[in-house]
Structures are given as C-alpha cells and as structure tokens.
Scaffold this active site. Structure first.
Site, PDB file in Angstrom:
ATOM      1  N   GLU A  58       0.838  -1.211   0.000  1.00  0.00           N
ATOM      2  CA  GLU A  58       0.000   0.000   0.000  1.00  0.00           C
ATOM      3  C   GLU A  58       0.869   1.256   0.000  1.00  0.00           C
ATOM      4  O   GLU A  58       0.631   2.197   0.760  1.00  0.00           O
ATOM      5  CB  GLU A  58      -0.955  -0.008   1.204  1.00  0.00           C
ATOM      6  N   GLU A 127      -6.481  -7.658  -1.122  1.00  0.00           N
ATOM      7  CA  GLU A 127      -7.043  -7.632   0.230  1.00  0.00           C
ATOM      8  C   GLU A 127      -8.523  -7.282   0.157  1.00  0.00           C
ATOM      9  O   GLU A 127      -8.870  -6.107  -0.006  1.00  0.00           O
ATOM     10  CB  GLU A 127      -6.324  -6.612   1.138  1.00  0.00           C
TER      11      GLU A 127
END
Length: 717
Positions: A58, A127
């Site tokens: 991320e 995710e």
C-alpha cells in the site's frame, strides 16, 4: 507488518524512500526470504505452492507524500524484486504506477471500480477486507456477510480474476507483536474463521457457497468478456455467453428496495443491494443477500469457580536496586533508551519541599502536569500511585494534570511510561516519539510553578520483575511470593501474580477471562500471551443494515464493554498439569476472578425459505456440464465437534419472523414444527427437508413458507 527497532538506528536511514541505507536493508531482507523459498523449492516455477509474491505494501498513498524520491524508490523496489527471478508474478497493491511486469492490485472493502494500469494485467483484489481491526478502548467492527459476498460478486461479474480475503483468519498478536500502537492482542477481524480457528457462521458458510457457485460458472467466465445490459434504473445483468456455457449475474444496486426484473423472458426478484448468480443463465443458485446457512452463537464457558491459588510479588516503584541505566539532565525519548527490550521505562527525579510551604499548612494541594508523547503513563510520588493516563491510537499524546501528595523534605517523583506497540503505518514513522517529552511542572508552591523538565533525571529500563525473569519457569521460583490472606489486598498497582493450573479436558479452544483486571501482560509457561487492557469501548453501536456502502465505522458492537475481555491460550503451549500462569498488573485488579474458559457454540439458528436458491439444485453430469434440477431446500444445523443438539428452543414451518435469539411465530405455523425438528436432538449435525409432506401437510397453501429454528448445542453426544 512492521520493522525491527534496530533499523531506526542505522546511520543516515530514512524509511521507505530513495535512501541507500534503507534500500540496502530492504534488498538484503528480500533476497534472504526469496532465497529461503527457493532452497525449499516453494515457488510454483519449481513445482511448489507459491503462485504470487508481493513487494512493498500500500505504498501509493505514501509515494504521493514523498514525491520524486517516492517514485524512484517504488520503481527501484519493483525492479529489485523482478530481478530475483522467482518464476512467478510480483504484485504491488494500491500502486497505480507499478512498472511492468509488476501487476498493480486493489485493496479495499470494494474493488469492482478498479482496473489495472495495463490491459495485459489481470484484475486482482489482494485484500478483500472481511472486517476491521480493534484497538483498546474502541468498539468491535463487524462486516455483514451479505455485503461482503455482494462485494465479491460485483468484482467477479465485471471480470475480476483473483480474490484474497484479508483476513480469512486473523488470529492473535501474541507477545508484544501488536502494533498500531494500541491494537488489541486479538486480531479476530470478524473473519470467516475466528481468532480461535472456529467457523464464524453465517460468514464462513455463505462465502463457501458463493465460491462453489462461482466455480460452476468457471467455463463461461474464463472464455469471454461479459456483456452488460440494463434491467432497470439501478439494476443490470452481466452475461457470459460462450460455446462452453452461459453464466449470468443479475445485480440490484438499490439499497432500499427489492427489484422485479425480466431477464431472457424470465421473471426474477432481487433483494436490495444484492446479486443473483445463474450458472446456466436460467437458475438462481445463489443470492448474496439470501443466507441459507446457519448462524452460530458462541459462548465463553467456564465450569464454575476458578481453582487457581494466587501468589503476589510487588514490583518496586522506581527501584534503583537494579542499577540505573543512566542519569542525565532533561527528558529522553523512550525507544532511544529501551530499544524496545521492554514496554516500560522509569523516569525518576526528586523535589525538595520547604517545611514552610502553605500547602503543608492546609492550603490548596499541589498539582503535577506531565506532557508525554505516549502511550500510557503512571505517576508515583514517594512510591504511591497518584494517577494514570493513556493516549489513543488516533492521538497517542498524553496531557496529564492531577493533584499530588508531597511532604516536607525530599520527594521522589517516578514516572512509569508504557509503550503499547510500535508504529507500523504513516509517513516517516521512524521519526515519531514515545515517552515523557515534557514539560513536567509542579504547580501550587509558594514560588508558583516549578519546572522539573531540565532537572537531573535517572532512567531505568524495564521492571525489576522483568530483569529477574519472573515470567519464566526458572525466574518465578527465584523470589519469595506472598501467599494467602496477604493477597486479599488485591488492588495493588504494579504487582506480579502467579498461579498454576491443569489443562482441562476436551477439544475446545481456551482463553483467559481477564474481566476483573486492569492493564498489563500475561505469560503461560514463560511464553507471552500478550498485552491485556480492560479499557471500555466507546463508539456508536446503533442498529445497522447490510445494505448500502460499507465503511469501517458502520457496524459497531460492544459499546460499554471492555474491548477485549478474553485472551487466547494456545493448547500447544500447555502441559497436562501444573502450567505456570504469571500476570503483571499495572493498575490493580482482582485475580481471584481470573478463570480459564472454553470457547464453544452455545446455539445454532437457521432461517430458510422452501425454495431457497441452492447449489443442491444442481446435478453435475459426467460431461462436466451442470444441469438444473429444482429440489425443495433443506435446513442444515451443525454444532461444534464434540457437541450435539440437546434441545430445540424454537421451531416454525410457516411464516415466522425475527432473527436468531428472537424468532416469533407468524400467522401461518405448522403445529408439527417442534416434533419434526426434535428428530435432530442427540446429533452433531442434522438436515431437515422443507416440504409440506415432511411437516404433515401445508399450513397455508399458496404462501411462500420458511423454516426458522433455534437449537441448543451441548458438550457430549
């Protein structure tokens, strides 16, 4: 995720940017891990099970903050990873500019709006968030399975090719591994498998049925792109028609109302905020909002009073018996001193008070103000606790002000600063501070205020009990513990407690009920269970619906209860008898109420309509083609292994209403309902066909009926 503390002290380092010391450490680590995988032949290119690797995490949002240096770092990381030649693809998540051949992937509650940065890259959801983490003092976050399955179906219908659930099983942050700071020891995450490894129903079962249904659609899904047609203002169909089969997804994005739609000349009713999946473009096998699997109610079961005999050892307040690490003027940053060898750091100084001070003659009492960068703080004067304070995950800082009890002569001020986990997200978090950073000021003296910030301070890392290894099997036997009636003065701050217990029989997972304690740490047989805190949850626990866009704050539970009362005890850490339990309590608590409990299913419920869409409606021919064959649905009940159904609390075939734990009979009800479902008593699992014949006739013809049932699960068969 997180970095080792020593990395922060590498000269010239700056985390996660175009910085040579950081890149050298990161490359060394990545090469080491990849080398270990290769030597065990674990990559798919070597015949192993690993099909995908990820570099960084991320980083996209951070890259924007770092600017050009961030961009060159992410390009370097991608190139470095690809150069390791694993023979399987690399991904980067939340990284829109991931350079070829690295695949950029999506993380989030929904990823149907995501498209990779090149048409040659598959659409991957690395995710899919099944819930959310918890922090001490915060609520438990839930994500309804109707919304989660809707999100997954939305992703698959538009051509998504890979879904990884975060978390499918969250587990436990044992020891001092919880980060955040303030993240709980439990990392349950409302995941399909709970912290203890047990199925969370209906989430586990409804997702299992979703993936079985998607599997039926596979021949069509992998051969063509979908055609999208409108079925209404907020309804649409995604259709995969190919020589190898036809699969359709009928979606209703309206979060308030059912929709009646016509598709291929057939009529379908779609619940709000849902998708129906038709693996043959005709038969609804699954609807994301129509849950046919059971709901399991869990319990933490204790077989009565705790049989543990407790002994106590008092931690010395600001003890200099353990040689102080250093003495210096002014206040030091906590991690710089402890290097994370302990959560605890003592800051100690002394204050001289003249006998003529007005406050000693009955004037206004003195107060002490302390500014700390976090995370928790206990203030002692002359060995007596004066007050405590704690930050939060959102604002770690503490501004403490409270009355203090000083006497004429020399007074010893001891501040115990407590870290509650290392930071693990944020720009340049290696520069963040922990500990008492000042000012520290005494107010109300005749001279006014006295600033103690730049006095001489003495530091001691950790607790005396930690240095003596009281939490270990050897260390616990090296001191005299107080027994019996002395333990009754239980609400002592800074106290060590120990007891021994035998492992209970049975297969259920175990936990410690710490509801009577304050804040501290737990060890069993020398291994750390983790930090505990009985901080009460504040939040917004209003009623919620599965419909409408999900956010982490939408579905909250546990307001007014401790965020985490139970702490997971792994069975593999135990021996049959005489397990050593050591508790360090910072604030004061009642150990006599600590108990070992078993996690098990207390009751199971189901609520299924007579024509519930089901995979059971399918018969797969030997040719591999699915052929629909409509059958009456069944209601399935299942207790945990080692349990059986012992009673039927509610049963109704007809038009019952309500939810698990609060079902009610409707206008239409078969009087045989209870008798039919009582056939399940004594079985671990049971299936009952939902048909009028099975219930001795139709209680209300021409009405769509359902069965609602609540059954009690008890140990034994």
């Amino acid at each position: 995720s997180g970095f080792p503390v020593w990395l922060k002290y590498v000269p010239g380092i700056s985390f996660r940017t175009d910085n040579e010391p950081f890149k050298a450490a990161m490359q060394g680590f990545t090469e080491k891990i990849v080398g270990m995988m290769k030597s065990e032949e674990l990559f798919a290119s070597q015949g192993g099970p690993i099909i995908l690797s990820q570099i960084e995490n991320e980083y996209g949002p951070e890259e924007k903050e770092f600017g050009a240096a961030g961009k060159s770092y992410s390009d370097w990381a991608a190139k470095m990873a690809v150069g390791l030649d694993t023979g399987v693809p690399w991904v980067m998540c939340k990284q829109e500019d991931a350079p070829d051949p690295v695949i950029n992937a999506c993380n989030g509650f929904y990823c149907d709006a995501f498209t990779p940065n090149s048409p040659s890259k598959p659409t991957m959801w690395t995710e899919a968030w099944t819930g959310w983490f918890t922090e001490f003092g915060g609520t438990i976050r839930k994500r309804p399975v109707e919304d989660l399955s809707f999100a997954v179906a939305r992703f698959v219908q538009k051509g998504g090719s890979f879904i990884n659930y975060y978390m499918y099983h969250g587990g436990t942050n044992f020891g001092r591994t919880a980060g955040g700071p303030f993240i709980t020891t439990s990392y349950d995450y409302d995941a399909p498998l709970d912290e203890y490894g047990l199925a969370r129903e209906p989430k586990y079962g409804h997702l299992k049925e979703l993936h079985r249904t998607i599997k039926l659609c596979e021949p069509a899904l992998v051969s063509v792109d979908p055609t999208v047609t409108s079925l209404g203002s907020m309804q649409e169909a995604h259709v995969y028609r190919s020589p190898s089969g036809c699969a359709a997804f009928l979606a209703n994005y309206n979060s308030n109302s059912h929709a009646k739609v016509v598709f291929d000349n057939e009529h379908y009713s779609l619940p709000p905020w849902s998708i129906s999946i038709l693996p043959d473009c005709k038969t609804v096998v699954y609807n994301t909002a129509t849950v046919g699997v059971q709901t399991s109610q869990m319990q933490m079961w204790s077989n009565g009073a705790s049989s543990m005999m407790w002994e106590r050892y008092d931690e010395e307040v600001g003890s200099l018996a353990a040689a102080p690490l250093l003495t210096t003027s002014g206040l030091l940053e906590q991690l710089n001193v402890t290097r994370d060898t302990s959560d605890y750091l003592w800051y100690m100084t002394s204050v001289d008070v003249s006998p003529s001070e007005k406050f000693l003659q009955g004037g206004k009492p003195l107060s002490l103000s302390v500014q700390s960068a976090g995370h928790a703080l206990h203030i002692f004067i002359n060995g007596q606790l004066q007050g405590s304070a704690s930050g939060t995950r959102e604002d770690k800082r503490i501004s403490y002000k409270g009355n203090v009890n000083l006497r004429a002569g020399t007074n010893k001020i001891s501040l115990l600063s407590v870290a509650c986990g290392l930071p693990n997200i944020g720009v340049h978090y290696e520069t963040w501070n922990t500990g008492v950073n000042g000012p520290v000021v005494l107010h109300g003296l005749d001279e006014g205020s006295r600033d103690l910030t730049w006095q001489t301070w003495t530091y001691q890392v950790g607790l005396k009990g930690e240095q003596m290894n009281l939490n270990s099997l050897e260390g616990a036997s090296s001191v005299e513990w107080m027994q019996g009636s002395l333990i009754a003065q239980n609400q002592m701050p800074l106290a060590w407690y120990r007891a021994y217990f035998d492992t209970p029989s049975g297969d259920e997972p175990l936990a410690l009920d710490m509801g009577s304690m304050g804040k501290g740490q737990i060890w069993i047989n020398g291994q750390s269970i983790g930090r505990y805190s009985l901080a009460y949850a504040t939040g917004d626990c209003k009623d919620y619906s599965y419909t409408g866009s999900f956010r982490a704050t939408k579905c909250q539970a546990g307001c007014g209860q401790p965020t985490q009362r139970w702490y997971h005890v792994p069975k593999s850490w135990l021996q049959p008898s005489r397990n050593l339990l050591v508790v360090f309590e910072e604030l004061g608590g009642d150990t006599s109420k600590i108990s070992l409990v078993k996690r098990s299913v207390s009751s199971v419920c189901a609520d299924v309509s007579e024509f519930h869409p089901s995979i059971k409606n399918w018969q797969t021919e030997s040719s591999g083609e699915a052929k629909p064959e409509l059958r009456r649905s069944k209601v399935h009940l299942r207790c945990a292994p080692g349990q059986s159904i012992s009673a039927i609390k509610f049963a109704s075939f007809g038009t019952p209403s309500g939810t698990c734990g609060s079902f009610e009979q409707g206008e239409c009800h078969s009087t045989k309902s209870q008798t039919v479902l009582e056939k399940c008593i004594g079985k671990q699992r049971c299936a009952v066909a939902i048909s009028p014949d099975n219930f001795g006739g139709d209680p209300c013809p021409n009405v769509m009926k359902r069965v609602a049932v609540e059954a009690v699960c008890s140990p034994g068969t």
